[in-house]
Design an enzyme around this catalytic site. Structure first.
Site, PDB file in Angstrom:
ATOM      1  N   THR B 134       0.821  -1.217   0.000  1.00 28.95           N
ATOM      2  CA  THR B 134       0.000   0.000   0.000  1.00 28.95           C
ATOM      3  C   THR B 134       0.859   1.274   0.000  1.00 28.95           C
ATOM      4  OG1 THR B 134      -1.579  -1.253   1.310  1.00 28.95           O
ATOM      5  CG2 THR B 134      -1.888   1.122   1.233  1.00 28.95           C
ATOM      6  N   GLU B 135       0.522   2.203  -0.875  1.00 27.55           N
ATOM      7  CA  GLU B 135       1.228   3.495  -1.005  1.00 27.55           C
ATOM      8  C   GLU B 135       2.710   3.291  -1.320  1.00 27.55           C
ATOM      9  OE1 GLU B 135      -1.083   5.413  -1.091  1.00 27.55           O
ATOM     10  OE2 GLU B 135      -2.563   4.879   0.440  1.00 27.55           O
ATOM     11  N   LEU B 136       3.037   2.134  -1.886  1.00 27.47           N
ATOM     12  CA  LEU B 136       4.424   1.789  -2.217  1.00 27.47           C
ATOM     13  C   LEU B 136       5.307   1.793  -0.964  1.00 27.47           C
ATOM     14  CD1 LEU B 136       5.078   0.989  -5.086  1.00 27.47           C
ATOM     15  CD2 LEU B 136       6.060   3.232  -5.489  1.00 27.47           C
ATOM     16  N   TRP B 286       5.655   6.489  -1.411  1.00 25.38           N
ATOM     17  CA  TRP B 286       5.736   7.377  -2.576  1.00 25.38           C
ATOM     18  C   TRP B 286       5.073   8.733  -2.309  1.00 25.38           C
ATOM     19  CZ3 TRP B 286       2.015   5.836  -7.130  1.00 25.38           C
ATOM     20  CH2 TRP B 286       0.709   5.707  -6.657  1.00 25.38           C
ATOM     21  N   SER B 334      -6.015   2.570   4.161  1.00 29.61           N
ATOM     22  CA  SER B 334      -5.116   3.703   4.443  1.00 29.61           C
ATOM     23  C   SER B 334      -5.758   5.061   4.166  1.00 29.61           C
ATOM     24  CB  SER B 334      -3.822   3.564   3.644  1.00 29.61           C
ATOM     25  OG  SER B 334      -4.086   3.726   2.270  1.00 29.61           O
TER      26      SER B 334
END
Lengths: 405, 383
Positions: B134-136, B286, B334
C-alpha cells in the site's frame, strides 16, 4: 501617511469586537509607520502611546441639537446602549443613542478642520456621520469600515431599524472605499445596501499580543471541577439573537443526553440573559450551565484557557474576533459557517448554526477523543500566529495609498 | 466512510453506504472514475495490446476496488480481464484492504494478502509473483517477507536520498533477501506523466509521446520502471488534456528508440542481474516530499485512530464473525488516515490533496464515531 480615524469604543471601554479591532488596527498601523489620530465621541481615560487620541466633546463652538428619537424604545438598541459601557453602569453615552450619534456627526467636520491628515477613516455606522462630515469639510477621501451591519444585529432584513439602516447606507454611499471584515459582509452590503462591489474591499481582522486576553486569576470552582474530570464547553459573546446562544443551549441538551460529564459556560451579557436562564431550566440542564456575565481581562483569559472547546454558534457573524482569541490561547474552536472568521481559518470545526445535532456531534467528539482536541489546539494556535493585525494594517495601508496617489 | 455522527453510534452498523451526492458515496465515485478513466483507458490498452505485440503493462488492484467494480461497473472488470488474458499484462500482489497492516500486525497483513490472492485468482485466474505494498510503502523486513514467501520481486519508491549514487534503473536485491528482487520506481519520469502532464507552468509542457519516448530512450540503465495511479488516464489528467492520445502514441514512439521495448515486472526481474543490495531500514513510501508514512500516521489524530483500530485485533478475531472481521478490516484502509492529514491543511493550500471531507477533523470525527460503534458491536457480540 496620516489617518484621521473616527471610532466609538476603545479598550478598556468596550463591550465587543469593535473596540478590540480599533486597538489592534491602530497599533499595527503605527507599527507600519502610519500616524493615526483617533477620535472618540467623549473624553475617556485611554492610554495610546502609538496614536494621538482626540475627544470630540472637547470641540467648542459647535451647536448641538436635541434629537427626538424613538430608537431607545427598541429592546435591541436599549441593550446596545447598556452594552456599550460595561465599566460604568451609568453609561459613557447619554440615554439616546441616536442623539449621541448625531452630536458626534456634527462635531466631525469642525474637528477635521483642526487636524492634519491624508485620509478619513470611520468605524461602523456610529461614526460614519462624523467621517462624512469630515469629508465634506476637508474634501479628503473617506474610508468607512463595516464591522457589523444592522441586518447582522437584528437577524434579517425585515427586522432592521430603518434609522440605523439609513445611517449605514448614507455612510457607505459617502465613502470612497468601504472595508468589510469578510466576504460574507461584503455580500450583504452589495445585496442589501446596493453598494457597488468594486467599492467594497475585504480586510480580515487579526489577533496579536496587544489584543489577546491575558493575565491570570484563579477561578477555583472551574479548576476543581476540571480536576474532577469535567469537560468545559464555552460560549463567549453578547447574549443576543445574532450570536445564537439559544442554539448553544439546545446543543448542550443533546450533548448531555450522551455525556453527563460536560459543563457549559455561557459568558457574556445581553438582551437574552433572562431568556437563556429560563431556557436552561426548561431544557432541564440548568445545573450544567454556568452563567458568568460579561468577563474582562484576566477572567476572560482564564475562562478561555479552562475551556476544552469554544463554540460560536452565531446566526450572522461579520467576523468573530472571539474565535481568534480562543485559537490564540490554544483552545479548539467550533464556529458557525455563517461567520466571517470561518472564511480564513482552516483549523476549526465548522457547522451550520441551525444544525444542533451536528453541533452536538462535534462537541461530543472533541470532549470524547483526546487526539482531536490535541490536534485542533496545536494547529489552531499556530494558525492564529499567521492571522495578525499587522497583515490587516498592511492591507489598509495599500488601500489608503490607492486613494491618496 | 460516510459522515458518521456520534448519534449514529449504537444505531447504525453501516459505515460505508453513503448515498448522498457527495464524494463520500463510494458507488458514485466508482462509477464516475470508471466512466472517465478505467473504462476508456482499458479499452485503449486492449486495442494497443492488439496492435503492438511488444506492448506490456501491469496492474495493482486492491481487493476492495475490484469488489466495488464487480458490483457497480462490471464492464470495467470485463475489460481488465481481456487485458490480463493476453498474457502480456501482469497482476501484482498487495493487501486486499489497501491497508498499512504490515507495519501494525504481520499476522493480519498475511491474511489480507491471502484474501487478495484469492480474489485475483477468482477474477483473473492468475497468481501474483511480484508484490507492491500500500502506497508503495517498503522497509527491509517487507523485502525479507517477500523473499520468504516466494515472490520474484517487490516494488518500492526510487527515492534518491536512500539510493545515493544508485540509479532506480537497475534491478536490486532487498537487504537480507536470497532470491527476491527489488524494483524501484523512476519517480521523475513517472511523475512527468502522473503529475506534470497538463501543467502549463511546466517548461516541458506540452508533453508529447515523442518527447517522452526520447527521455525514456536516453535514460541510462537496464529498465525504466513507470508506476502511477491508473486514474492518471482520464481522471487526474482529464481526456481534454490529451492524455489518451499520449498513451495511444507511446508504444510506436518508444519503438523508434533502438533497444527500448516493454517488459512486465516479472520479465524485468528475469532479464537483468541485480546490481547491488539496497538497505531501507526505515519506511519509504511514494508520498509527497517526505516519502514516509507521515501523511497517514503523522499527527496525533491519525496515530490515535490507527492504534485504536489495531488494538481491537484479538477481540475481533475471537468472534469468528465474518461481518465484524470484514468491517474491522475496512476500517484499516489507508485512505481513512490520509484524510486526517493536516500537513497540507495550512497556508490556505487546502486543495493540495484530495479529500471527500470538509476538513481532516471531520474525517477523524466520522472515523472515531464509527469505531465507537464498532467497539459497541464487538462488546455486544462478546457478551
Amino acid at each position: 501617511m496620516r489617518i484621521l480615524m473616527f471610532g466609538w469604543e476603545f479598550p478598556p471601554f468596550n463591550s465587543g469586537g469593535l473596540g478590540v479591532a480599533c486597538l489592534g488596527l491602530t497599533k499595527a498601523l503605527s507599527g507600519l509607520g502610519v500616524e493615526v489620530v483617533f477620535v472618540m465621541p467623549k473624553r475617556l481615560d485611554i492610554k495610546t502611546p502609538w496614536a494621538k487620541m482626540v475627544f470630540a466633546d472637547s470641540i467648542t463652538g459647535v451647536e448641538t441639537v436635541a434629537v427626538n428619537s424613538t430608537l431607545t424604545a427598541y429592546a435591541t438598541h436599549k441593550s446596545y446602549v447598556r452594552g456599550y459601557h460595561p465599566v460604568e453602569d451609568a453609561g459613557i453615552y447619554g440615554g439616546s443613542l441616536i442623539e449621541e450619534v448625531t452630536r458626534y456627526s456634527l462635531r466631525g467636520g469642525a474637528l477635521a478642520l483642526q487636524e492634519q491628515f491624508d485620509v478619513i477613516y470611520a468605524h461602523d455606522w456610529l461614526s460614519f456621520g462624523a467621517g462624512a462630515a469630515a469629508k465634506r469639510a476637508t474634501g479628503k477621501p473617506l474610508i468607512v469600515q463595516v464591522h457589523a451591519t444592522e441586518i447582522d444585529r437584528t437577524g434579517s432584513p425585515w427586522t432592521v431599524n430603518n434609522e440605523v439602516f439609513a445611517l449605514e447606507k448614507a455612510g457607505m454611499e459617502a465613502a470612497d472605499v468601504v472595508i468589510t471584515v469578510s466576504e460574507m459582509t461584503k455580500n450583504i452590503i452589495v445585496r442589501e445596501y446596493g453598494i457597488a462591489p468594486e467599492k467594497v474591499r475585504v480586510v480580515y481582522n487579526g489577533i496579536d499580543e496587544a489584543t489577546a486576553p491575558s493575565g491570570s486569576t484563579s477561578l477555583p470552582r472551574l479548576r476543581s471541577l476540571k480536576r474532577a474530570g469535567y469537560k468545559f464547553v464555552l460560549f463567549l459573546g453578547r447574549v443576543t439573537l445574532q450570536k445564537g446562544p439559544d442554539y448553544f443551549l439546545r446543543a448542550a441538551k443533546r450533548v448531555l443526553e450522551r455525556n453527563p460529564n460536560v459543563l457549559f459556560i455561557l459568558s457574556g451579557s445581553g438582551d437574552m440573559d433572562a431568556q437563556m436562564m429560563r431556557m436552561s431550566g426548561e431544557l432541564g440542564i440548568g445545573g450544567r450551565i454556568f452563567f458568568t456575565g460579561f468577563l474582562h481581562g484576566a477572567e476572560r483569559h482564564e475562562v478561555y484557557r479552562t475551556a476544552d472547546l469554544f463554540v460560536m454558534p452565531s446566526i450572522s457573524e461579520p467576523f468573530g474576533i472571539a474565535a481568534l482569541e480562543a485559537m490564540k490561547l490554544g483552545t479548539p474552536i467550533l464556529i458557525s459557517k455563517q461567520s466571517g472568521v470561518s472564511e480564513v481559518v482552516n483549523h476549526a470545526l465548522k457547522v451550520d448554526f441551525w444544525d444542533v445535532d451536528e453541533m452536538a456531534n462535534k462537541i461530543l467528539s472533541v470532549v470524547g477523543y483526546p487526539g482531536l482536541r490535541e490536534a485542533l489546539a496545536e494547529n489552531a494556535a499556530r494558525e492564529a500566529e499567521m492571522l495578525t493585525w499587522r497583515q490587516a494594517a498592511s492591507k489598509v495601508t495599500g488601500i489608503v495609498n490607492e486613494l491618496v496617489h | 466512510m460516510k459522515r458518521y455522527s456520534f448519534f449514529d453510534v449504537g444505531n447504525d452498523p453501516e459505515y460505508f453506504n453513503d448515498r448522498s451526492d457527495s464524494d463520500l458515496n463510494n458507488r458514485r465515485i466508482v462509477e464516475k472514475v470508471a466512466r472517465k478513466s478505467y473504462i476508456p483507458a482499458t479499452r485503449l490498452l486492449v486495442a494497443l495490446l492488439d496492435r503492438h505485440p511488444q506492448m506490456r503493462a501491469s496492474f495493482s488492484f486492491s481487493g476492495i476496488a475490484l469488489e466495488q467494480m464487480e458490483r457497480y461497473v462490471p464492464e470495467a472488470i470485463e475489460l481488465f480481464k481481456r487485458a490480463v488474458d493476453t498474457g502480456r499484462v501482469e497482476v501484482l500482489g498487495e493487501t486486499y484492504y489497501h491497508s498499512l497492516a504490515f507495519f501494525y500486525s504481520p499476522v493480519e497483513f498475511e491474511s489480507q494478502v491471502a484474501k487478495h490472492r484469492d480474489i485475483i485468482r477468482r477474477i483473473f485466474g492468475v497468481r501474483p509473483r511480484v508484490f507492491r505494498n500500500t502506497e508503495l510503502s517498503y522497509r527491509n523486513d517487507l523485502g525479507e517477507w517477500a523473499d520468504r514467501n516466494g515472490y520474484a520481486g517487490i516494488i518500492a519508491e526510487g527515492w534518491d536520498p536512500i539510493l545515493g549514487w544508485r540509479s532506480p534503473n537497475y534491478v536490486y536485491t532487498p537487504k537480507g533477501s536470497a532470491n527476491a528482487r527489488l524494483l524501484l520506481k523512476n519517480y521523475r519520469l513517472s511523475d512527468d506523466v502522473a503529475f506534470r502532464f497538463s501543467s502549463q507552468q511546466w517548461s516541458e509542457w506540452p508533453l508529447t509521446a515523442e518527447k517522452f519516448a526520447q527521455w525514456v530512450g536516453a535514460a541510462e540503465g537496464d529498465t525504466v520502471n513507470l508506476f502511477m495511479d491508473y486514474e492518471t488516464f482520464g481522471e487526474h489528467q482529464w481526456e481534454d488534456t490529451g492524455i489518451f492520445n499520449f498513451l495511444e502514441r507511446l508504444p510506436e514512439e518508444l519503438a523508434k528508440n533502438p533497444g527500448i521495448d516493454f517488459k512486465t515486472p516479472s520479465e524485468v526481474i528475469a532479464s537483468y542481474d541485480p546490481r547491488d543490495e539496497v538497505d531501507m531500514p526505515h519506511v519509504v513510501t511514494w508520498a509527497d516530499t517526505d516519502r514516509d508514512l507521515t501523511a497517514w500516521v503523522g499527527n496525533p489524530m491519525q496515530q490515535a485512530a490507527i492504534d485504536n483500530v489495531y488494538a481491537l485485533e484479538p477481540a475481533v478475531m475471537r468472534t469468528n464473525d465474518t461481518k465484524l472481521i470484514d468491517d474491522w478490516r475496512r476500517l484499516q484502509t489507508s485512505d481513512h488516515f490520509y484524510y486526517m492529514c493536516t500537513k497540507w491543511f495550512q497556508d490556505g493550500d487546502v486543495h493540495a490533496y484530495f479529500s471527500p471531507y470538509e476538513s481532516p477533523y471531520e474525517a477523524y470525527i466520522a472515523y472515531m464515531n464509527a469505531l465507537s460503534d464498532f467497539r459497541f458491536r464487538l462488546e455486544k457480540q462478546q457478551r
